[in-house]
Design a protein around this motif. Structure first.
Motif, short mmCIF file in Angstrom:
data_model
loop_
_atom_site.label_atom_id
_atom_site.label_comp_id
_atom_site.label_asym_id
_atom_site.label_seq_id
_atom_site.Cartn_x
_atom_site.Cartn_y
_atom_site.Cartn_z
N LYS A 138 26.99 43.32 54.54
CA LYS A 138 26.17 42.45 53.68
C LYS A 138 27.06 41.52 52.86
CE LYS A 138 23.73 42.45 49.33
NZ LYS A 138 23.24 43.24 48.18
N GLY A 152 20.88 33.74 50.80
CA GLY A 152 20.37 35.02 51.29
C GLY A 152 20.00 34.93 52.75
N ASN A 167 18.33 50.18 54.32
CA ASN A 167 19.40 49.24 53.96
C ASN A 167 20.66 49.56 54.75
OD1 ASN A 167 21.22 47.53 52.79
ND2 ASN A 167 21.14 48.45 50.76
N ASP A 170 24.35 47.36 53.72
CA ASP A 170 25.11 47.79 52.54
C ASP A 170 25.90 49.06 52.81
OD1 ASP A 170 25.23 46.20 50.28
OD2 ASP A 170 23.19 46.65 49.67
N ASN A 229 14.04 42.82 56.15
CA ASN A 229 14.71 43.02 54.87
C ASN A 229 15.36 41.71 54.46
OD1 ASN A 229 14.11 45.78 54.59
ND2 ASN A 229 15.84 46.35 55.87
N TYR A 231 18.12 40.07 52.22
CA TYR A 231 19.36 40.42 51.51
C TYR A 231 19.82 39.24 50.67
CZ TYR A 231 20.03 44.53 54.55
OH TYR A 231 19.90 45.73 55.20
N SER A 232 20.03 39.49 49.39
CA SER A 232 20.69 38.53 48.51
C SER A 232 21.89 39.23 47.91
CB SER A 232 19.73 38.05 47.41
OG SER A 232 19.38 39.11 46.56
N ASN A 235 20.30 42.07 45.43
CA ASN A 235 19.51 43.21 45.88
C ASN A 235 19.04 43.04 47.32
OD1 ASN A 235 17.30 41.40 45.76
ND2 ASN A 235 17.02 41.87 43.59
N VAL A 236 18.27 44.04 47.75
CA VAL A 236 17.65 44.03 49.08
C VAL A 236 16.17 44.33 48.91
CG1 VAL A 236 17.64 45.06 51.38
CG2 VAL A 236 19.78 44.90 50.09
#
Length: 319
Positions: A138, A152, A167, A170, A229, A231-232, A235-236
């Motif tokens: 990530k 993202g 997730n 990560d 999902n 992703y930034s 957070n997720v």
């Protein structure tokens, strides 16, 4: 400078072309689009499972002016966006490529501009890191896409470490040492090459949809599932694909087409021919072959000729 051009497509939808130079949007100028204003093509390969599917855009404008400020020495110097304003959908997002066009000094000319998508621009950006560490997938992906102004990405939630986990990126790690060649120079990979290897590892295709980065699992598309999902860096979150951008099998196709550009980067050639002139005036300046009529002065000049009884009907200006 912000350049804006608009036109309607065959369906009557309003399409806007936006070109921003040097990240400066304080001034605006309008562009006149040609009869064939925008052409967008996607990259192709021998397999539909292309790790990174970029795109290229050709933009044609009509102008009597020069647009030297559109060309930048950096990969991400001039931003380009093409949006469907009727449907609120981004059709293309990327950067202008430094290329050469020819334009006469006078007249209304068609200027053809070439641009590559943000993902394609990564091919010209080397992977950089202050210290080669072991990082999560990530973090590596976020670091890469931020280099081209993206924040993202979307990743299918069916790829998991366990049946209950959500997730994965990560929790999967890799050493950055893998992104440098084993040679004396330790040559870094391009950011696109890093993204390609990550996509291959998960069996997905990375592409851009509506201005965002998506990792597409073709097998998942067949099932009709729409959970991804997002992703930034912070957070997720699990999201359901909006119906307006639902991923379908017929949204992604393979075609044997490509656009090739000469290997030039910010190259300017100036041709200047200088000839020695002994006398700027002709030997006989009043010879008819050395003279040109200026029509707007004809009434005044005719009066002079009549008064002086010149043998010429009109006064002539020599060139």
């Amino acid at each position: 400078m912000k350049y804006i051009g608009e036109f309607s497509n065959y369906d009557g939808e309003n399409i806007r072309v936006l070109i921003i130079t040097h990240q400066d949007e304080t001034e605006e100028k309008s562009l006149v689009m040609s009869g064939d204003p925008v052409t967008i093509t996607y990259s192709s390969s021998d397999s539909i499972y292309e790790p990174v599917k970029g795109s290229e855009a050709t933009i044609e404008i009509l102008s009597r002016s020069y647009y030297f400020d559109m060309y930048s020495s950096t990969v991400t110097g001039t931003e380009v966006q093409v949006d469907n304003m009727t449907n609120g959908i981004n059709l293309f997002k990327g950067y202008l490529t430094p290329c050469i066009y020819e334009q006469d000094f006078v007249g209304l000319d068609t200027i053809q501009l070439s641009a590559v998508s943000s993902l394609s621009a990564l091919d010209n950006i080397k992977y950089e890191t202050s210290s080669r560490e072991t990082k999560s997938f990530k973090e590596i992906i976020i670091n890469i896409i931020e280099k081209v102004g993206l924040s993202g990405f979307y990743f299918p939630d069916n790829i998991k470490l366990t049946s209950t986990s959500t997730n994965i990126l990560d929790n999967v790690f890799i050493s950055e040492e893998n992104f440098f060649d084993d040679d004396d120079e330790q040559t870094p990979w391009s950011c696109k090459e890093v993204l390609e290897e990550i996509s291959k590892y998960f069996g997905v295709t990375c592409t851009m949809i509506n201005g965002g980065v998506w990792f597409i699992d073709y097998d998942r598309i067949k099932t009709g599932e729409t959970n991804y999902n997002y992703y930034s860096r912070e957070n997720v979150s699990t999201v359901k694909v909006d119906p307006d951008i639902t991923l379908k099998k017929n949204n992604f196709r393979h075609a044997d087409m490509s656009i090739s550009l000469d290997e030039t980067y910010g190259k300017i050639t100036v041709n200047s021919n200088t000839y020695e002139v002994d006398n700027i005036f002709p030997d006989d300046p009043f010879d008819e072959k050395n003279m040109t009529i200026i029509p707007e002065y004809s009434p005044y000049i005719t009066y002079l000729h009549e008064k002086t009884k010149s043998s010429h009907k009109h006064f002539l200006w020599w060139t």
